[in-house]
Every structure is written in structure tokens, then in C-alpha cells.
Write a protein that holds these residues in place. Structure first.
Motif, mmCIF file in Angstrom:
data_model
loop_
_atom_site.group_PDB
_atom_site.id
_atom_site.type_symbol
_atom_site.label_atom_id
_atom_site.label_comp_id
_atom_site.label_asym_id
_atom_site.label_seq_id
_atom_site.Cartn_x
_atom_site.Cartn_y
_atom_site.Cartn_z
ATOM 1 N N SER A 79 41.254 39.548 43.539
ATOM 2 C CA SER A 79 40.516 39.272 42.306
ATOM 3 C C SER A 79 40.665 37.811 41.888
ATOM 4 N N VAL A 80 41.805 37.215 42.242
ATOM 5 C CA VAL A 80 41.952 35.781 41.959
ATOM 6 C C VAL A 80 41.006 34.975 42.839
ATOM 7 N N GLN A 129 45.494 42.155 43.891
ATOM 8 C CA GLN A 129 45.527 41.125 42.840
ATOM 9 C C GLN A 129 44.939 39.828 43.366
ATOM 10 N N ARG A 130 45.415 39.462 44.546
ATOM 11 C CA ARG A 130 44.970 38.201 45.130
ATOM 12 C C ARG A 130 43.461 38.210 45.329
ATOM 13 N N GLN A 175 47.752 28.915 41.375
ATOM 14 C CA GLN A 175 47.831 30.132 40.569
ATOM 15 C C GLN A 175 48.997 31.018 41.000
ATOM 16 N N SER A 235 37.563 35.205 41.456
ATOM 17 C CA SER A 235 37.309 34.407 40.254
ATOM 18 C C SER A 235 37.234 32.922 40.592
ATOM 19 N N ILE A 236 38.019 32.492 41.559
ATOM 20 C CA ILE A 236 37.965 31.075 41.928
ATOM 21 C C ILE A 236 36.603 30.728 42.529
ATOM 22 N N LEU A 279 44.721 28.620 45.208
ATOM 23 C CA LEU A 279 45.510 29.849 45.101
ATOM 24 C C LEU A 279 46.975 29.512 44.816
ATOM 25 N N TYR A 337 49.731 32.007 44.178
ATOM 26 C CA TYR A 337 49.543 32.823 45.366
ATOM 27 C C TYR A 337 49.638 31.950 46.611
#
Lengths: 158, 158
Positions: free
Chosen positions: A9-10, A6-7, A33, A13-14, A30, A35
Motif C-alpha cells: 500500500s505504501v 503494508q509495503r 518511509q 501511494s508513492i 520506500l 521500508y
DNA sequence: TTTACTTTTGCATAAATATGTAAATTTTAT
DNA sequence: ATAAAATTTACATATTTATGCAAAAGTAAA
């Protein structure tokens, strides 16, 4: 999908949506969001994801996802298909300069023209660059706000 | 060709021919070829050359020359073929206007963009005309000098 | 040449990034 | 569910990279 994935993909995107120039900067984003990780972990994440660090005109250095990966992800989101291709917006005097990914300038310019912003006297598009001229005496303020709405991830000066 | 420029091309040939994973490693290779510089200087060289550091399966991390840079290097030796087609350069406010022979504007604009003059905020090319916008507050002085070098036979005002 | 100016460099150090190691967490097999 | 194995993490620190600043080298103008 586990936490780490998951992280990833974050993180992706960032760094695709705004220029990030250090791991500490990315750690903060992060955290926003939800994380929370240490710099060491992020370093390993970036290594695993093959994220490169590249010199960049304005920001000194930025992180980028190498081409194949970017291309793979490119057409996953369909909304804001056009403005996603804007890479930078700046001003000089009464001229606004919009940089886009190669080949996208025209599509973006058409979009801008359709918006019929009253401040804009005219636009002209090349391959990856658009110039738009503001009417004399118009302040940038409102148009900057409008453009910010259009691409929330681009930092527009002033 | 000055010392620094020579060194750039040696750096390029080294990192293109073998995986280099740190600046110290590259310093050693450079020394073997007769170029002795400190790490700080190399760091600045790599930044100027837009060399990226990318995770790599075997070596951990390696330095790579981004595509665009390769392209830039490629056409430096034919650059005079291109600049020969400039017929006139002038300024109005913070806009520079370059006239070229018909059809050459694009090629010239690409050349200009690859030069990455720090004063230039953006360029845009039609068929025989290029506009380039200077960053706010930048003087024309240096850019005029640079352009003069590029096409010694053109008289640039101021 | 001499002077004024610009660019490049080394040095020292700050800033950023990578990684060994042990602990924590997650996964797998029973 | 529990134990064993594998993965992921934080912490501390080593390694690597970037940069302010002053000196040196290079350029242009007179």
C-alpha cells in the motif's frame, strides 16, 4: 496486515502521488518511509501488484497502477479531493499550465480562482487543462511556492 | 506513409493480436512480416508509441497499447475531416491561436494533443478557438512546419 | 541536382529489471 | 512452545531494455 501487504500500500501511494521512473528511485522513496528492500524484491512486488511501466512525456518512463485498481482506490481518500486530480503543473513565459485528470479541469480552476492569488490575472479551463495567466512583471516564485503547498507531490519547475 | 510509420502499425497489430512478452520476441514477429530492425530501434518505437509493459498472468509480462493511443490511431485516418475545419492559425509570443469553424475547436484540440508535438506545453479549447502554449525556449519553426503539413491550405505566419 | 538540414538507425554499451537458489522469516498444526 | 510447511527475502546473476553517438537515410530549399 503483514509487512509485505503494508509495503504494497505504501508502494501504491508513492507511485500514485508522483512520477517514479525506476525501481531504484522507488527503493529510495520506500527507505524514506522506513521500508528497506532490495531491487529484486521490489521487482516481484510490482509484478504481483500488476504495476505497469509506461512511457511518459517528461520523465521517460513511469510506473502506473492499471485502471481497475486505480479506480478502486480512487475515492478512498476524501481530503484534497480536488487537487489530487492535478497531474502536472508547468510554466511557459507568463502562462501556467495545469494538467488534470480528464474532466477535472473546471473543478480545479474554480478552486484556484477562489484562492485569489494576486499574481494570477485570469484562468481558463478546458476538460483536462487549465491555463492561468500571470500579471505582467510578476515573478513566478511566490505562486510556485503556493501551488507546491497545494499539491506537495507535484514537481513544479523552478 | 514512410517506413517507420508503416512499421508502427504492424507493431500495433502484432501486440494487439497476441501476447508479446519481450522486445526480442517482437523482433522475430516483425522479421516474419518483412520488417528487420534492431532491439534499440524497437525500444525507441515502443517509447514513441507509448506502449506499456504490464505484468500478465500466464506470460509474465506483456506489451499493451494504452487506450488513449488506440484512440489516437483510430482517428488518424479521419484527421483531415477534422483539420478541414481549421480556418486560421496565428501566433503571439509563445501562444498559438487556432481558429476553427464553430463547434470544432474541441475536436481539433484533441487531435493536436494526440499528436504529442514536443513543443506544445498544453492546449485549451473553447468553441471555435484553441490556444496552445509552447514550451519556453522552443522555436516556432518546427511546429509551424508540422502544422503546415496538417493543413496545407492555411497560411501560417513565419 | 547539389547542399544544408533533420530524422532515423545500428552499434555498442550502460542501465534497469527479472529470476534461480538458498537462507531467513512467517504461518500452521500439533 | 516446537516441528513441519509455506512464504518471503537477499544475493548473485541472467535477461531485458534504454540510450549516446556516429553513420545512414530521408526532406526541403536553392
Amino acid at each position: 496486515m503483514n509487512k509485505r501487504t503494508q509495503r504494497f500500500s505504501v508502494i501504491r501511494s508513492i507511485i500514485e502521488s508522483e512520477p517514479i521512473s525506476s525501481q531504484d528511485e522507488l527503493i529510495i522513496k520506500l527507505k524514506e518511509q522506513g521500508y528497506e528492500i532490495t531491487q529484486g524484491t521490489l521487482s516481484r512486488d510490482l509484478k504481483f501488484m500488476h504495476v505497469a511501466k509506461v512511457p511518459h512525456r517528461e520523465k521517460g518512463y513511469i510506473y502506473v497502477i492499471p485502471d481497475q485498481m486505480a479506480a478502486h482506490q480512487a475515492d478512498t481518500h476524501i481530503s484534497s479531493l480536488i487537487t489530487d486530480n492535478i497531474t502536472n503543473i508547468s510554466f511557459s513565459g507568463n502562462i501556467g499550465i495545469v494538467h488534470t485528470k480528464a474532466g477535472y479541469a473546471n473543478a480545479v480552476a474554480v478552486l484556484l480562482e477562489n484562492k485569489r492569488y494576486p499574481e494570477i490575472a485570469g484562468t481558463i479551463a478546458g476538460d483536462d487543462t487549465i491555463f492561468f495567466v500571470l500579471h505582467e512583471g510578476q515573478s513566478r516564485k511566490r505562486i510556485v511556492r503556493e501551488l507546491s503547498k497545494l499539491c506537495p507531490n507535484i514537481v513544479i519547475p523552478q
